[in-house]
Design an enzyme around this catalytic site. Structure first.
Site, mmCIF file in Angstrom:
data_model
loop_
_atom_site.group_PDB
_atom_site.id
_atom_site.type_symbol
_atom_site.label_atom_id
_atom_site.label_comp_id
_atom_site.label_asym_id
_atom_site.label_seq_id
_atom_site.Cartn_x
_atom_site.Cartn_y
_atom_site.Cartn_z
ATOM 1 N N ARG A 51 -12.117 -14.658 -1.992
ATOM 2 C CA ARG A 51 -12.428 -13.286 -2.412
ATOM 3 C C ARG A 51 -12.913 -13.295 -3.852
ATOM 4 O O ARG A 51 -12.399 -14.063 -4.678
ATOM 5 C CB ARG A 51 -11.180 -12.411 -2.300
ATOM 6 C CG ARG A 51 -11.402 -10.952 -2.649
ATOM 7 C CD ARG A 51 -10.104 -10.163 -2.610
ATOM 8 N NE ARG A 51 -10.345 -8.728 -2.669
ATOM 9 C CZ ARG A 51 -9.392 -7.812 -2.745
ATOM 10 N NH1 ARG A 51 -8.113 -8.173 -2.770
ATOM 11 N NH2 ARG A 51 -9.700 -6.531 -2.800
ATOM 12 N N HIS A 93 -4.388 -26.191 3.779
ATOM 13 C CA HIS A 93 -3.126 -26.339 3.042
ATOM 14 C C HIS A 93 -2.597 -27.758 3.192
ATOM 15 O O HIS A 93 -3.159 -28.569 3.919
ATOM 16 C CB HIS A 93 -2.115 -25.315 3.550
ATOM 17 C CG HIS A 93 -2.573 -23.903 3.410
ATOM 18 N ND1 HIS A 93 -3.363 -23.291 4.364
ATOM 19 C CD2 HIS A 93 -2.390 -22.982 2.429
ATOM 20 C CE1 HIS A 93 -3.636 -22.045 3.977
ATOM 21 N NE2 HIS A 93 -3.067 -21.845 2.801
ATOM 22 N N HIS A 123 0.836 -1.203 0.000
ATOM 23 C CA HIS A 123 0.000 0.000 0.000
ATOM 24 C C HIS A 123 0.867 1.249 0.000
ATOM 25 O O HIS A 123 0.585 2.229 -0.701
ATOM 26 C CB HIS A 123 -0.909 0.012 1.231
ATOM 27 C CG HIS A 123 -2.036 -0.966 1.152
ATOM 28 N ND1 HIS A 123 -3.248 -0.757 1.778
ATOM 29 C CD2 HIS A 123 -2.159 -2.160 0.520
ATOM 30 C CE1 HIS A 123 -4.055 -1.781 1.543
ATOM 31 N NE2 HIS A 123 -3.405 -2.648 0.785
ATOM 32 N N HIS A 136 -0.996 -10.669 4.710
ATOM 33 C CA HIS A 136 -1.539 -11.469 3.615
ATOM 34 C C HIS A 136 -0.998 -12.898 3.626
ATOM 35 O O HIS A 136 -1.362 -13.703 2.764
ATOM 36 C CB HIS A 136 -1.229 -10.813 2.271
ATOM 37 C CG HIS A 136 -2.068 -9.607 1.990
ATOM 38 N ND1 HIS A 136 -3.441 -9.661 1.926
ATOM 39 C CD2 HIS A 136 -1.728 -8.308 1.768
ATOM 40 C CE1 HIS A 136 -3.916 -8.447 1.670
ATOM 41 N NE2 HIS A 136 -2.902 -7.615 1.573
ATOM 42 N N TYR A 178 1.051 -10.708 -4.717
ATOM 43 C CA TYR A 178 1.268 -9.309 -4.348
ATOM 44 C C TYR A 178 2.568 -8.758 -4.921
ATOM 45 O O TYR A 178 2.718 -7.544 -5.055
ATOM 46 C CB TYR A 178 1.180 -9.133 -2.829
ATOM 47 C CG TYR A 178 -0.252 -8.934 -2.404
ATOM 48 C CD1 TYR A 178 -0.871 -7.700 -2.539
ATOM 49 C CD2 TYR A 178 -1.014 -9.991 -1.932
ATOM 50 C CE1 TYR A 178 -2.202 -7.512 -2.206
ATOM 51 C CE2 TYR A 178 -2.346 -9.822 -1.589
ATOM 52 C CZ TYR A 178 -2.933 -8.572 -1.734
ATOM 53 O OH TYR A 178 -4.256 -8.387 -1.416
#
Length: 758
Positions: A443, A469, A208, A418, A264
Site C-alpha cells: 500500500r 513470511h 473503524h 488485517h 493498527y
C-alpha cells in the site's frame, strides 16, 4: 450525565439563589458556561495553559508551529469543496486539512483570546452546515458503507473527532443562531449518520467502530446529549454488547496487546485514549482508566515496547514508516503520563520532540523542562493475545535496548481482516536495521497514483500470503487457505517463554493452519563470549498425516556476499517460482540441488555481516528468489528470499542459526570478521527432545536442547557425535570447551533452565 457538566449546573443553581443583582449576573454566567462552556478541556485548564505554556520550550514550540499552520489556513480562506475524490485526491486532503485547522484554531482561541481564530472556526463550520445536508454517499465510496465527506465512514469519524474539539473550544463565544445551525446541520447530522444510520459499522468490534463511537461520544458530551453519550459507551441498544466499553474489553489482551497488531494499535490508540480522557473529565466515577486493570494505559506501554529503533514492528497489514513519533502516539504518551506519572514515558516524549496543546501536553513539557525523564527500558516480553490472554502472543526477545538485537516471534491470533497468514512467523532486528524482514502491507497511503492510496491487489496476492513470511508453507498453499475468517477460529498454543541471562527462548505450536498438519517452533537468542553478538537458534518441527511439499522461506535485507552451497544460476532468464498464493510474484535467481548437508548464506547489511546456517532432517533444495514478478504496475518492492524446499515427507525438522558478525567500513576502507565464527551446525533428534549444536572455530561447542513438550518433569537424553546430552525440563543450554569435546563424554546441562508457561 454527571462530572464536569453536572458540577457546572449545580454551581449555576447555587449562584441563582441570592436576590442581589451581582448574584443573578454570576448565576447567569455560570448557567451559560454550563450550557455552552468547554467540556473536553475545562476553562481553568485552558487558562493554565495560556499562562504557563510559554515557560516550557516544547509547549511553546508546538504552539508556534500550530499558529503558523492555522494562519496559513486562514490566509487561504475558508475552502470546503464538494467531496468527489478518493484518498489522496484534492477534496479528500482538503477536508483533512480543514478538521486539523478547526481543532487547532479552537485551541489557539483559548490560548490567545484572539477572536479571529473563533471566527475562522465558525465560518468554516457554517460552510459545512451548508454543504453537509446536501450530501449522499461519497461518489468514490469505498466498501459497503461509504462516507459522506470521505470515501469511507472511517474518515468521517476521524473528521468529527478532531472538529468537535475545535468547536468545543469556541462554542461559548458563538451567536446562538450560528451555534444552533452548526450543531443541527453538522454535528448532530454527522453523529446520527455514524451511529443510527450505519449500525453495521458502529456496532462492530473493530478500529473503524472505535473512531465512530469516540466521535459520537465526544459530540454528545459537547452538546450535553446524554443519550448520544450512552449510545457511544454501550452501543445503539445501550445493552453493553457494543460500544466503547465493549471494545476496550474485546480488542485488548490483559497485557494491552491489540488484536490487529502494533500498526493498527497505533491507529486505534488515539480514539481510545482521547475519548477515555474526555470520559474521565466528565464522568470520573466511571474510572475508565482503571477498567480491566488499567488496560488502556498498558496499551500505551505495550505499543512502545512493540517498536525497534523508533518504528513499530510491521506485522499484519502495516506500513514500515510508522513509529513512535506519530500523532496518535504523541497523544497516547501525553495522556498516559498525565494519568500515571510514569517518568519512563517522558523519554519517549523527548524522542518525539513535540507535545499536544492540551493539559497533558503542558504537563509533559513541564516535566521534561524539569529534567524528570527516566529511561524507557526496552525489555524482553511475552505479550499475550486475545481478551482473556489465551489466543497466542507476541514474543519479544531483546538485548541491547532500543536498537540492539530484537527477535520477534509472531505467535498471535489471526488479527481479523488485517491479519496475515503467517502463524509462527519471525523477524530479527540488529544494529538499528531490519535483518530478517516482514513485507508488511502492499500500500502507498494516500498516494493517488497508487489506486488512491488503498490496499493494492498485491496486498492480497502477495503481502498476506504465507510465502511472503518466514514460516512453514505446505504444498504451496497459504495458512487457512487464505481465508481470514477460518483463521480466526485457530490460534497458536504458547508452550514456553523465558528470558534469562545469556539465553532467551520462546516456543509455540500451531494446529489447524493446514488440515492434518501441526508444527512447533522454538527460537532462542543465545549469547556466547566467542561470538561477540547474540545468535538466533531456530528449530521447526512438522507433523503431517501424509507426504507433502514443505517450504520454509527466509526474507532478509542486504547484499549477498557468499552463497555457501552449489546452485544453478538463472542467468539467461528469471523463471517464476509458481502460479498462485504468492508464488507467482517470485522470480527464481538460483536453485541448489537437494542436500542433507548444513549449508549457509552470508549477506552484508549496513556494515555488518550475517550468516544463516540452515539444514533439515531430509534433503532440501535451496532456492534464491526475489519478489516482483507478475507485477505490471510496479507495486511491489524487490526483496530477496531464501527458501528451503523439502519434498515427499510427512514428518520433518528444519534447524537454523542466524549469526551477526564482523564489520565493513567503506569510509575507512577496512573489513573485520567477515567470516563466520561458527564452523559447523548439527541437529540431533531423540525420543523426547532435539539438540541443535554449534561448533565454533575454536572447537568450543554451544548446544541447545529443546524438549518436544514443555513439561518440567521428564528427563531427556539425546545422543549425537559420540556423546549424549542429558537434562530435565523444557530446554537446556550446554557449553563444552574444545578439550572436553575432543575427549568425548556425556554432557550434563549446567543450567537446565526454563519453566512451562502457565
Amino acid at each position: 450525565m454527571r462530572g464536569a457538566v453536572l458540577a457546572a449546573c449545580l454551581l449555576a443553581g447555587a449562584g441563582a439563589m441570592p436576590a442581589a443583582a451581582v448574584g443573578a449576573a454570576g448565576a447567569a454566567a455560570a448557567s451559560r458556561d454550563a450550557d455552552t462552556g468547554p467540556v473536553l478541556v475545562g476553562t481553568d485548564e485552558w487558562k493554565a495553559m495560556a499562562e504557563a505554556g510559554a515557560r516550557y520550550p516544547l509547549f511553546a514550540r508546538e504552539r508556534a508551529r500550530i499558529e503558523a499552520s492555522v494562519r496559513a489556513a486562514m490566509d487561504a480562506g475558508v475552502v470546503v469543496p464538494r467531496p468527489k475524490d478518493p484518498g489522496g485526491g484534492y477534496t479528500h486532503e482538503q477536508h483533512k486539512r480543514n478538521y486539523l485547522a478547526i481543532q487547532n484554531a479552537g485551541a489557539l482561541y483559548r490560548l490567545t483570546g484572539d477572536r479571529a481564530y473563533a471566527d475562522f472556526v465558525r465560518d468554516t463550520l457554517l460552510e459545512y452546515a451548508r454543504l453537509y445536508p446536501t450530501l449522499g454517499p461519497h461518489p468514490a465510496g469505498r466498501g459497503e458503507i461509504p462516507g459522506r465527506l470521505f470515501w469511507q465512514t472511517l474518515n468521517d469519524s476521524v473528521w468529527l473527532v478532531h472538529a468537535i474539539q475545535g468547536y468545543d473550544a469556541v462554542r461559548a463565544g458563538l451567536d446562538p443562531e450560528d451555534r444552533r445551525t452548526i450543531e443541527e446541520q453538522v454535528f448532530r447530522r454527522m453523529a446520527r449518520f455514524l451511529s443510527d444510520e450505519t449500525p453495521a459499522n458502529f456496532q462492530r468490534i473493530h478500529n473503524h467502530a472505535t473512531w465512530a463511537v469516540a466521535a459520537v461520544g465526544m459530540t454528545g458530551y459537547v452538546l450535553r446529549d446524554e443519550a448520544m453519550v450512552e449510545k457511544a459507551l454501550l452501543g445503539l441498544s445501550r445493552d453493553g454488547e457494543a460500544g466503547f466499553l465493549r471494545q476496550i474489553d474485546r480488542l485488548f489482551s490483559p497485557d494491552g496487546y491489540y488484536e490487529e497488531g502494533p500498526y493498527y494499535q497505533r491507529y486505534a490508540l488515539a480514539p481510545f485514549v482521547v475519548f477515555a480522557n474526555v470520559i474521565e473529565r466528565n464522568e470520573p466515577q466511571r474510572r475508565i482508566f482503571e477498567r480491566r486493570d488499567g488496560v488502556l494505559l498498558k496499551a500505551v506501554d505495550t505499543l512502545a515496547q512493540s517498536s525497534y529503533a523508533g518504528y513499530f514492528i510491521p506485522i499484519n497489514d502495516a506500513l514500515l514508516d510508522k513509529g513512535l513519533d506519530t500523532a496518535e502516539m504523541v497523544a497516547g504518551i501525553a495522556i498516559a503520563y498525565a494519568r500515571s506519572g510514569d517518568a519512563r514515558l517522558l523519554s519517549i516524549a523527548e524522542r518525539q520532540g513535540r507535545v499536544l496543546l492540551s493539559p497533558e501536553g503542558l504537563e509533559v513539557a513541564r516535566a521534561l523542562a524539569a529534567g524528570e525523564a527516566e529511561p524507557f527500558v526496552f525489555r524482553p516480553l511475552m505479550l499475550r493475545d486475545g481478551p482473556e490472554g489465551d489466543r497466542g502472543g507476541l514474543a519479544l526477545l531483546r538485548r541491547g535496548g532500543a536498537d540492539g538485537q530484537l527477535l520477534v516471534m509472531k505467535n498471535t491470533a489471526q488479527g481479523m481482516g488485517h491479519g496475515h497468514f503467517d502463524k509462527l512467523n519471525w523477524l530479527f532486528y540488529d544494529n538499528g536495521r531490519r535483518v530478517v524482514t516482514d513485507y508488511g502491507a502492499a500500500r502507498f497511503l494516500n498516494i493517488e497514483a497508487k489506486a488512491g492510496g488503498i490496499y493494492l491487489p498485491e496486498n492480497t496476492s502477495w503481502a498476506k500470503q504465507t510465502v511472503a513470511h518466514n514460516t512453514l508453507v505446505v504444498d504451496e498453499r497459504s495458512h487457512f487457505g487464505g481465508n481470514w475468517r477460518r483463521g480466526e477460529a485457530h490460534a497458536p498454543t504458547l508452550l514456553l517463554f523465558e528470558a534469562g541471562e545469556g539465553l532467551q527462548i520462546a516456543s509455540a505450536r500451531m494446529d489447524g493452519a493446514y488440515e492434518g498438519v501441526a508444527f512447533t517452533r522454538t527460537q532462542a537468542l543465545v549469547e556466547h563470549a566467542e561470538l561477540g553478538l547474540p545468535v538466533v537458534v531456530d528449530l521447526l518441527r512438522v507433523h503431517g498425516d501424509r507426504a507433502a511439499r514443505y517450504d520454509l522461506p527466509l526474507h532478509y535485507a542486504g547484499q549477498i556476499m557468499k552463497v555457501g552451497f552449489d546452485a544453478r544460476r538463472e542467468l539467461g532468464q528469471r523463471p517464476v517460482l509458481g502460479e498462485a498464493n504468492g508464488y507467482q510474484h517470485l522470480w527464481v535467481d538460483a536453485v541448489g540441488e537437494p542436500s542433507a548437508q548444513t549449508r549457509s548464506l552470508t549477506w552484508l547489511l549496513d556494515g555488518r555481516f550475517y550468516t544463516h546456517h540452515f539444514g533439515a532432517s531430509a534433503p532440501t533444495r535451496a532456492i534464491l528468489a526475489e519478489s516482483g514478478a507478475n507485477d505490471p504496475e510496479f507495486n511491489l518492492r524487490r526483496e530477496p528470499v531464501l527458501i528451503q524446499r523439502m519434498d515427499g515427507q510427512s514428518q520433518a525438522s528444519f534447524f537454523a542459526v542466524l549469526e551477526p558478525h564482523g564489520e565493513y567500513n567503506g569510509s575507512a576502507e577496512y573489513v573485520t570478521g567477515a567470516d563466520s565464527r561458527i564452523r559447523e551446525v548439527r541437529h540431533f533428534r531423540g525420543a523426547t527432545a532435539d539438540v541443535v549444536a554449534l561448533t565454533l572455530v575454536s572447537g568450543t561447542e554451544l548446544a541447545l536442547g529443546i524438549a518436544h513438550y514443555p513439561s518440567a518433569g521428564p528427563r531427556h537424553r539425546v545422543a549425537g557425535d559420540g556423546h549424549a546430552y542429558e537434562w530435565t525440563g523444557p530446554y537446556a543450554r550446554f557449553d563444552r570447551p574444545a578439550t572436553a569435546r575432543r575427549n568425548g563424554s556425556n554432557t550434563q546441562a549446567k543450567n537446565a533452565q526454563g519453566k512451562k508457561r502457565p
